[in-house]
Design an enzyme around this catalytic site. Structure first.
Site, PDB file in Angstrom:
ATOM      1  N   ASP A 159     -16.914  -0.906   3.610  1.00 25.50           N
ATOM      2  CA  ASP A 159     -15.734  -0.077   3.390  1.00 25.50           C
ATOM      3  C   ASP A 159     -15.510   0.089   1.883  1.00 25.50           C
ATOM      4  O   ASP A 159     -16.318  -0.369   1.067  1.00 25.50           O
ATOM      5  CB  ASP A 159     -14.504  -0.662   4.104  1.00 25.50           C
ATOM      6  CG  ASP A 159     -13.971  -1.932   3.454  1.00 25.50           C
ATOM      7  OD1 ASP A 159     -14.717  -2.585   2.700  1.00 25.50           O
ATOM      8  OD2 ASP A 159     -12.803  -2.274   3.707  1.00 25.50           O
TER       9      ASP A 159
ATOM     10  N   ARG B  88       0.832  -1.202   0.000  1.00 30.10           N
ATOM     11  CA  ARG B  88       0.000   0.000   0.000  1.00 30.10           C
ATOM     12  C   ARG B  88       0.864   1.248   0.000  1.00 30.10           C
ATOM     13  O   ARG B  88       1.883   1.278   0.693  1.00 30.10           O
ATOM     14  CB  ARG B  88      -0.858  -0.005   1.272  1.00 30.10           C
ATOM     15  CG  ARG B  88      -2.153   0.737   1.150  1.00 30.10           C
ATOM     16  CD  ARG B  88      -2.908   0.742   2.453  1.00 30.10           C
ATOM     17  NE  ARG B  88      -3.032  -0.558   3.089  1.00 30.10           N
ATOM     18  CZ  ARG B  88      -3.381  -0.711   4.366  1.00 30.10           C
ATOM     19  NH1 ARG B  88      -3.582   0.342   5.125  1.00 30.10           N
ATOM     20  NH2 ARG B  88      -3.494  -1.903   4.886  1.00 30.10           N
TER      21      ARG B  88
ATOM     22  N   SER C 260      -8.571   0.157  -0.143  1.00 29.94           N
ATOM     23  CA  SER C 260      -9.424  -0.217   0.980  1.00 29.94           C
ATOM     24  C   SER C 260     -10.091   1.016   1.593  1.00 29.94           C
ATOM     25  O   SER C 260     -10.797   1.742   0.910  1.00 29.94           O
ATOM     26  CB  SER C 260      -8.614  -0.995   2.017  1.00 29.94           C
ATOM     27  OG  SER C 260      -9.442  -1.504   3.017  1.00 29.94           O
ATOM     28  N   HIS C 261      -9.831   1.287   2.878  1.00 26.89           N
ATOM     29  CA  HIS C 261     -10.474   2.419   3.561  1.00 26.89           C
ATOM     30  C   HIS C 261      -9.527   3.612   3.681  1.00 26.89           C
ATOM     31  O   HIS C 261      -9.841   4.570   4.377  1.00 26.89           O
ATOM     32  CB  HIS C 261     -10.950   1.988   4.954  1.00 26.89           C
ATOM     33  CG  HIS C 261      -9.824   1.573   5.846  1.00 26.89           C
ATOM     34  ND1 HIS C 261      -9.266   0.320   5.762  1.00 26.89           N
ATOM     35  CD2 HIS C 261      -9.136   2.243   6.796  1.00 26.89           C
ATOM     36  CE1 HIS C 261      -8.280   0.247   6.646  1.00 26.89           C
ATOM     37  NE2 HIS C 261      -8.182   1.392   7.284  1.00 26.89           N
TER      38      HIS C 261
ATOM     39  N   LYS D  59      -4.012  -6.412  -2.717  1.00 25.08           N
ATOM     40  CA  LYS D  59      -4.284  -7.557  -1.843  1.00 25.08           C
ATOM     41  C   LYS D  59      -4.153  -8.809  -2.698  1.00 25.08           C
ATOM     42  O   LYS D  59      -4.672  -8.852  -3.816  1.00 25.08           O
ATOM     43  CB  LYS D  59      -5.696  -7.462  -1.247  1.00 25.08           C
ATOM     44  CG  LYS D  59      -5.854  -6.325  -0.250  1.00 25.08           C
ATOM     45  CD  LYS D  59      -7.258  -6.253   0.329  1.00 25.08           C
ATOM     46  CE  LYS D  59      -7.363  -5.112   1.342  1.00 25.08           C
ATOM     47  NZ  LYS D  59      -8.736  -4.922   1.849  1.00 25.08           N
TER      48      LYS D  59
ATOM     49  N   HIS E 123     -13.964  -7.305   9.343  1.00 24.38           N
ATOM     50  CA  HIS E 123     -13.716  -8.456   8.470  1.00 24.38           C
ATOM     51  C   HIS E 123     -14.439  -9.652   9.084  1.00 24.38           C
ATOM     52  O   HIS E 123     -14.204  -9.976  10.253  1.00 24.38           O
ATOM     53  CB  HIS E 123     -12.219  -8.785   8.404  1.00 24.38           C
ATOM     54  CG  HIS E 123     -11.375  -7.801   7.666  1.00 24.38           C
ATOM     55  ND1 HIS E 123     -11.291  -7.775   6.290  1.00 24.38           N
ATOM     56  CD2 HIS E 123     -10.560  -6.816   8.099  1.00 24.38           C
ATOM     57  CE1 HIS E 123     -10.459  -6.808   5.913  1.00 24.38           C
ATOM     58  NE2 HIS E 123     -10.008  -6.211   6.992  1.00 24.38           N
TER      59      HIS E 123
ATOM     60  N   ASP F 173     -14.856  -5.487   1.711  1.00 22.24           N
ATOM     61  CA  ASP F 173     -14.510  -6.682   2.493  1.00 22.24           C
ATOM     62  C   ASP F 173     -14.711  -6.485   3.993  1.00 22.24           C
ATOM     63  O   ASP F 173     -14.459  -7.387   4.779  1.00 22.24           O
ATOM     64  CB  ASP F 173     -13.086  -7.186   2.185  1.00 22.24           C
ATOM     65  CG  ASP F 173     -11.990  -6.189   2.524  1.00 22.24           C
ATOM     66  OD1 ASP F 173     -12.290  -5.105   3.064  1.00 22.24           O
ATOM     67  OD2 ASP F 173     -10.814  -6.491   2.232  1.00 22.24           O
ATOM     68  N   ARG F 174     -15.183  -5.285   4.403  1.00 22.51           N
ATOM     69  CA  ARG F 174     -15.472  -5.058   5.833  1.00 22.51           C
ATOM     70  C   ARG F 174     -16.876  -4.499   5.983  1.00 22.51           C
ATOM     71  O   ARG F 174     -17.303  -3.647   5.216  1.00 22.51           O
ATOM     72  CB  ARG F 174     -14.452  -4.084   6.447  1.00 22.51           C
ATOM     73  CG  ARG F 174     -13.043  -4.668   6.463  1.00 22.51           C
ATOM     74  CD  ARG F 174     -12.097  -3.856   7.323  1.00 22.51           C
ATOM     75  NE  ARG F 174     -12.017  -2.480   6.897  1.00 22.51           N
ATOM     76  CZ  ARG F 174     -12.162  -1.429   7.709  1.00 22.51           C
ATOM     77  NH1 ARG F 174     -12.407  -1.596   8.989  1.00 22.51           N
ATOM     78  NH2 ARG F 174     -12.056  -0.207   7.234  1.00 22.51           N
TER      79      ARG F 174
ATOM     80  N   ASP G  39     -13.664  -1.193  -0.393  1.00 22.64           N
ATOM     81  CA  ASP G  39     -13.534  -2.314  -1.337  1.00 22.64           C
ATOM     82  C   ASP G  39     -14.439  -3.492  -0.989  1.00 22.64           C
ATOM     83  O   ASP G  39     -14.326  -4.557  -1.591  1.00 22.64           O
ATOM     84  CB  ASP G  39     -12.071  -2.761  -1.466  1.00 22.64           C
ATOM     85  CG  ASP G  39     -11.506  -3.372  -0.188  1.00 22.64           C
ATOM     86  OD1 ASP G  39     -11.916  -2.957   0.909  1.00 22.64           O
ATOM     87  OD2 ASP G  39     -10.627  -4.253  -0.281  1.00 22.64           O
TER      88      ASP G  39
END
Length: 476
Positions: A249, A16, A110-111, A120, A336, A253-254, A251
């Site tokens: 979030d 990242r 992501s966030h 990822k 997650h 995944d959360r 992307d």
């Protein structure tokens, strides 16, 4: 040509960085070339041209990085299956559901703020993290790459992915769900199009916010673990008198959630609801949660006949532990959630939202009733404070050493799975080093205000003994 990455981008769980400063297309190309070379080596002569699925989120920089990443992968001799703009779980699904796909890379920030982006990765069906990422950095610096000329193909996986998720409701009579009224907030993240397609097929009434993908995130930042980011969803649930609300979030995944009374359902509280549901059909199963989770969760799992297991924070670490233990369910405070009972064991917030509907139906209680039954614990938010990168792990080693050799009369138990989690008669407190930032993370939980104060004082005492103090809390 060898490639050196900026020292800050190779993280514990992913890669990242800041676009134009620490991360750019040359980095993406080198990631593709190196990951592809590692995959070819692992696959060996039996599969000289492995296939890697590639997706990307809605950030402005994502298409540019995707183009360069694909160039690197094909130059290493790998074939690439491009699934296009997608939520991270769609990439995981493409990798998990196809025998002819050996790896996966999702380009996502992501966030993080809009100027960040990252990668990822999945490698032969397992998370690619930690030592894998460090090895990738070393091989790139040495220019130790395979050569080849892989091909590319494209796949629109959205419809198939939505149909697969809907199997999570297959055992529930439609009339049990027809009166359902749910709010959803995609936060202008990459899950928006999949959410629209899913909601159109769900029974009941669904109200959607911010499904248009916009990498500038014009409405609110897409991190559902920060309560302020749930304000729009809370207002929607109140205005329309909905049963509950779900947020994602950037992307997908959360998960974050709000019950019908406007209360946040935190990550460990969601896991309590899911565990009660899953343990009805998986008696005695191991349920995993990270070290930040409430004691109430571990007690709840045990009370419903499960084996609670406290493990290290980090989605890659939790996924690996699930495979090792055969656990059907795991989760983190960060939202997650991983289902491996009738799903693939990866973190998918859309599927977790659907499973909240399923759990409510199977348990015969509304989400608001389920949230209301959870004991109210007094706990601090996650306190994150700056500590010099070179100091954070040595300081934690000192604190762990002190507490395990000379804990003092108030300490009942010290769990050193990930940092230290210390049990006392007042409750528990946690201190751990972040794997992704130069911060220490603290949290405490008690039944009383006075107990919480005593726990925080113990944290401060241990920090002071190592020449540190709990400064102003910093963001993720």
């Amino acid at each position: 040509m060898a490639h050196n990455f900026d020292s800050t981008v190779l993280r514990e769980y992913d890669i990242r960085g800041i676009i134009g400063e620490t991360l750019g297309p040359d980095d993406a190309r080198a990631i593709g070339r190196t990951f592809g070379s590692m995959l070819r080596l692992a696959e060996g002569d039996s599969n000289p041209s492995p296939t890697v699925a590639v997706g990307y989120d809605g950030r402005v920089s994502s298409p540019m990085l995707e183009h360069a990443l694909v160039e690197g992968l094909t130059a290493s001799g790998c074939n690439v299956l491009r699934i296009g703009m997608s939520a991270t779980p769609m990439l995981y699904y493409a990798e998990a559901s196809r025998e002819n796909v050996q790896g996966g890379i999702q380009i996502t920030g992501s966030h993080n703020p809009p100027n960040y982006n990252g990668f990822k990765m999945v490698f032969q069906g397992r998370p690619f993290f930690g030592a894998d990422i460090q090895e990738l950095g070393k091989l790139a610096a040495a220019g130790d790459w395979a050569d080849g000329a892989g091909g590319t193909s494209s796949l629109d996986i959205l419809g198939e992915y939505v149909e697969r998720m809907l199997e999570g409701l297959v055992d529930i009579p439609a009339d049990a769900l027809n009166g359902l009224r749910v709010g959803w907030d995609a936060g202008n993240g990459a899950a928006g199009p999949a959410l629209e397609a899913l909601a159109a097929k769900l029974p009941g009434e669904h109200h959607l916010l911010f499904t248009e993908v916009d990498g500038h995130f014009p409405n609110h930042h897409p991190d559902p673990t920060v309560e302020a980011n749930l304000a729009d969803l809370r207002a929607l649930v109140a205005e329309k008198n909905l049963d509950f609300g779900v947020a994602f979030d950037g992307d997908g995944d959360r998960i974050g959630a709000i019950d019908g009374a406007g209360r946040v359902i935190w990550g460990d509280q969601l896991l309590m609801i899911y565990a009660e549901d899953v343990l009805k059909t998986h008696k005695g199963a191991t349920v995993i949660a990270d070290v930040k989770a409430s004691r109430a969760l571990f007690d709840h799992v045990a009370a419903h006949g499960g084996e609670p297991l406290m493990w290290k924070t980090g989605h890659s670490l939790i996924k690996s532990k699930m495979k090792e233990t055969g656990s059907p369910l795991a989760g983190e405070m960060s939202g997650h959630v991983f289902f491996a009972d009738t799903y693939y064991g990866f973190d998918d917030a859309l599927y977790a939202g659907l499973r909240l509907i399923a759990a409510s139906a199977r348990l015969g209680k509304s989400v608001t009733e389920l949230r209301g039954a959870i004991p109210e614990m007094l706990n601090t938010p996650e306190m994150r404070f700056q500590v010099d990168e070179a100091r954070k792990f040595p300081a934690m080693d000192e604190i762990t050493q002190r507490l395990t050799t000379n804990p003092g009369p108030q300490v009942e138990e010290v769990n050193a799975t990930d940092g230290v989690r210390v049990n006392t008669k007042d409750g528990w407190w946690l201190l751990r080093a972040s794997n992704t930032q130069d911060v220490l993370v603290a949290r405490a939980e008690s039944d009383t205000d006075a107990g919480l104060e005593r726990l925080i004082a113990q944290i401060d005492e241990q920090l002071a003994l190592s020449g540190l103090e709990r400064g102003e809390s910093v963001g993720h």
